[in-house]
Structure formats: C-alpha cells, structure tokens
Design a protein around this motif. Structure first.
Motif, short mmCIF file in Angstrom:
data_model
loop_
_atom_site.label_atom_id
_atom_site.label_comp_id
_atom_site.label_asym_id
_atom_site.label_seq_id
_atom_site.Cartn_x
_atom_site.Cartn_y
_atom_site.Cartn_z
N ILE A 90 -47.68 3.28 57.79
CA ILE A 90 -46.68 3.19 56.72
C ILE A 90 -45.36 3.78 57.20
N TRP A 91 -45.42 4.96 57.82
CA TRP A 91 -44.19 5.59 58.30
C TRP A 91 -43.58 4.81 59.46
N SER A 92 -44.40 4.26 60.32
CA SER A 92 -43.89 3.46 61.44
C SER A 92 -43.16 2.23 60.91
N GLU A 93 -43.75 1.57 59.91
CA GLU A 93 -43.13 0.41 59.28
C GLU A 93 -41.79 0.78 58.66
N THR A 94 -41.74 1.93 58.01
CA THR A 94 -40.50 2.37 57.36
C THR A 94 -39.41 2.67 58.37
N PHE A 95 -39.75 3.38 59.45
CA PHE A 95 -38.76 3.67 60.48
C PHE A 95 -38.27 2.40 61.16
N ALA A 96 -39.15 1.43 61.34
CA ALA A 96 -38.74 0.17 61.95
C ALA A 96 -37.71 -0.55 61.08
N SER A 97 -37.89 -0.50 59.76
CA SER A 97 -36.93 -1.15 58.86
C SER A 97 -35.59 -0.43 58.88
N TRP A 98 -35.61 0.90 58.95
CA TRP A 98 -34.35 1.66 59.05
C TRP A 98 -33.62 1.31 60.34
N PHE A 99 -34.37 1.18 61.41
CA PHE A 99 -33.76 0.86 62.70
C PHE A 99 -33.17 -0.55 62.69
N THR A 100 -33.87 -1.48 62.05
CA THR A 100 -33.36 -2.86 61.95
C THR A 100 -32.04 -2.89 61.20
N GLU A 101 -31.97 -2.19 60.09
CA GLU A 101 -30.72 -2.15 59.31
C GLU A 101 -29.60 -1.47 60.10
N ALA A 102 -29.95 -0.44 60.86
CA ALA A 102 -28.94 0.24 61.68
C ALA A 102 -28.39 -0.71 62.74
N LYS A 103 -29.25 -1.51 63.35
CA LYS A 103 -28.79 -2.49 64.35
C LYS A 103 -27.89 -3.53 63.71
N TRP A 104 -28.25 -4.02 62.53
CA TRP A 104 -27.41 -4.99 61.84
C TRP A 104 -26.02 -4.41 61.58
N SER A 105 -25.99 -3.19 61.10
CA SER A 105 -24.72 -2.56 60.76
C SER A 105 -23.86 -2.33 62.00
N TYR A 132 -32.92 -10.21 54.73
CA TYR A 132 -32.48 -8.86 54.41
C TYR A 132 -33.38 -8.21 53.37
N LEU A 133 -33.73 -8.97 52.32
CA LEU A 133 -34.52 -8.41 51.23
C LEU A 133 -35.91 -8.01 51.72
N GLU A 134 -36.47 -8.79 52.63
CA GLU A 134 -37.79 -8.46 53.17
C GLU A 134 -37.76 -7.14 53.92
N THR A 135 -36.67 -6.90 54.64
CA THR A 135 -36.52 -5.62 55.34
C THR A 135 -36.11 -4.51 54.38
N GLY A 136 -35.19 -4.84 53.47
CA GLY A 136 -34.66 -3.84 52.55
C GLY A 136 -35.69 -3.29 51.58
N MET A 137 -36.66 -4.11 51.19
CA MET A 137 -37.68 -3.62 50.27
C MET A 137 -38.61 -2.61 50.96
N GLU A 144 -18.46 0.54 53.91
CA GLU A 144 -19.10 1.15 55.07
C GLU A 144 -19.58 0.13 56.10
N GLY A 145 -19.39 -1.15 55.80
CA GLY A 145 -19.79 -2.19 56.74
C GLY A 145 -21.28 -2.44 56.79
N LYS A 146 -21.98 -2.13 55.71
CA LYS A 146 -23.42 -2.32 55.67
C LYS A 146 -23.77 -3.62 54.95
N THR A 147 -24.99 -4.10 55.20
CA THR A 147 -25.44 -5.30 54.53
C THR A 147 -25.96 -4.95 53.14
N ASN A 148 -25.99 -5.96 52.28
CA ASN A 148 -26.38 -5.76 50.90
C ASN A 148 -26.76 -7.12 50.33
N PHE A 149 -27.78 -7.17 49.49
CA PHE A 149 -28.25 -8.45 48.97
C PHE A 149 -27.17 -9.17 48.19
#
Length: 296
Positions: free
Chosen positions: A51-66, A77-82, A138-143
């Motif tokens: 669970i924690w590995s999955e969560t950190f992977a999603s944070w890293f994906t969003e950081a790369k996008w940004s 985005y929503l699949e990662t953001g959720m 802030e240049g971040k993605t958002n649904f």
C-alpha cells in the motif's frame, strides 16, 4: 529514487531525509504488522508495504508530470490522483483493527473493493474542484484543469460542473455501499470508517479549500477540542391546573364497504372527569372521553 527503495523495501543506499522517511514508515509498518499478528495470527507486513509502495509511486508520478510539464489525459490523471490522495493508505490499515476486522486480503491493491475505490476517488475530486486555481499557479496537474484543456469549447465552470456531476454520483454510490449490507465483505464498522473518512475530506473541501487555509479551520478546531458543549438548563414541567375540559364533537367519514358508504361515525361530546392521583386531591388529570358511536 525514493519510490524504488519502497518498491523493494530496502533502505540500503539511502541517506539524509530519505533515510529518515523510510525508517519511520518501516517502523510504523512493522509495529502494525506485529500487533495484527498477535491478534489474528496472520502476517500482513507485505500487504502494508505494498500500500505504501503504491502511494509513493503515485506521488513520484505526479512529481514527474509537474517537473516535465507533461499533461496526462484526465482519466489517467484521476487513476493516479485517487491513489496519491492517500485516503485508503490511512483507512485500510486502520480497518484491520476494528471489530470485526477487515479481511486481510482486502489490503491487496489488486483486490480493492468498490467502496475503497470510491473512498479514493471522492476526496481527489473534492480537492481538485476547490484547489484548481492554486495548482494552476504552481504548475501542477488537476482534473478540472485537464478536462478544461481537453474540451476547449467549454469554460472552467463547465469543467467544474462536470467534476461535480461525477462527484455527486460517486457519493451516492459510497452511501449505498456504506449503509447497505451485501455489497462487499466488509463489516459495518469497516464500511462506516470509509464513510467517516470521506466526511473529513468533505469538511476540508466542500465549500472552499479549507485544507490549505491557516484560518478557516480554526473555529472547527476550537469547537472540537477547546469550547465546552453548551447544554441548556432543563425546563421545569408545569403543573396541571386540574380544570375541567370539554372535548368538541369529532365527525369523520369512514367507507367500510358499499353498504355503509358515506356513513358517519360521530364521537359524542363528553365531559372530562377529574380524578385524584395517589390520594392527593390537589393532583388531578383529565380522563379520556367516553365514546358513543351512532350511525346516521
């Protein structure tokens, strides 16, 4: 990269803040796993790590996008953001210690129940509806922003309305899953914990982005921890006057069958009898009226 260390759950090579974060989470996971093993005899260490590995992977994906400026599709985005909103990361481990406990196999990301996926997507939509202006700066993605970009003929209010439409539908589904038996294998306490978590996010993001405000939550915090609950003084019961009352005639039409159609039952007016209670002549109360029925 930190997510890789969580993926293999090995701190070898980490240092500084990354090592501190890893060690803290490793300690938390091990403590929860030991406690669960003592209670149920099952080792859930790897499930909690996943669970924690999955969560950190999603944070890293969003950081790369940004960082790269990449704009994913709204659904991607929503699949990662959720996942990155991390509501399930809190609720699922906690559900293991309720009574009855959540089945341990429900910790597997591949087997999340519908109610858990609803728990994940609703907070993300609540957050994105209220925080799109801040994240745009802030240049971040958002649904909301991604939907607006994918639909240039629509303005931002149309995208907000679209997100709210999805949100309302998901909230109804969550209520159905949380309050109705038979939708999943979760016990009632587990389902209600899912619902309670969504209520917290609703408090943060229902009318504004209160989560990022330094002042908007102060009154709620004061009420929760510091301001005593005000309980009004009970009102005294007024003694009955003991006066005689008259009940008016009550007329009602009842249709018993065709033979008595439109017949009228008349409740005859009758006086109230004052009757002493427990031998006390000063305490009197009205008695029910006597009934007399007559067919007209």
């Amino acid at each position: 990269m930190l997510p890789n260390y969580f993926d293999r759950w090995d701190a070898k090579g980490l240092s500084g803040h990354s090592k501190t974060i890893f060690d803290a989470l490793d300690s938390l996971v091990n403590e929860l796993a030991r406690k669960y093993f003592r209670q149920h005899g099952t080792d859930i260490t790897n499930s909690l790590r996943d669970i924690w590995s999955e969560t950190f992977a999603s944070w890293f994906t969003e950081a790369k996008w940004s960082k790269s400026g990449f704009l994913p599709a709204a659904e991607e985005y929503l699949e990662t953001g959720m996942t990155s909103i991390a509501s399930h990361t809190l609720v699922l481990p906690a559900s293991c210690f309720l009574s009855p406990s959540m089945p341990d196999y429900k910790l597997n990301p591949a087997q999340y129940e519908s109610i858990t996926r609803l728990l994940m997507v609703i907070p993300r939509l609540l957050n994105d509806i209220q925080s799109y202006k801040k994240e745009q700066k802030e240049g971040k993605t958002n649904f909301v922003l991604l939907h607006s970009k994918e639909n240039p003929e629509a303005d931002i209010e149309d995208s907000i309305a679209y997100a709210r439409e999805i949100l309302d539908r998901k909230k109804k589904e969550l209520l159905e899953h949380a309050l109705t038996d038979g939708f999943n294998d979760f016990s009632k306490p587990c389902r209600h914990l899912h619902l309670s978590c969504v209520k917290v996010f609703h408090m943060f993001f229902d009318s504004s982005n209160r989560y990022d405000s330094n002042t908007e939550m102060l009154q709620d915090i004061q009420k929760a921890f510091y301001i005593p609950v005000e309980v009004g003084a009970p009102k005294p019961l007024l003694p009955h006057s003991g006066s005689r009352q008259r009940y008016p005639t009550v007329v009602a039409s009842y249709h018993f069958d065709q033979r008595y159609k439109n017949r009228i039952i008349r409740l005859a007016e009758n006086s109230v009898v004052s009757h002493p209670i427990s031998g006390n002549p000063y305490m009197k109360m009205p008695m029910a009226p006597k009934l007399k029925f007559c067919f007209m």
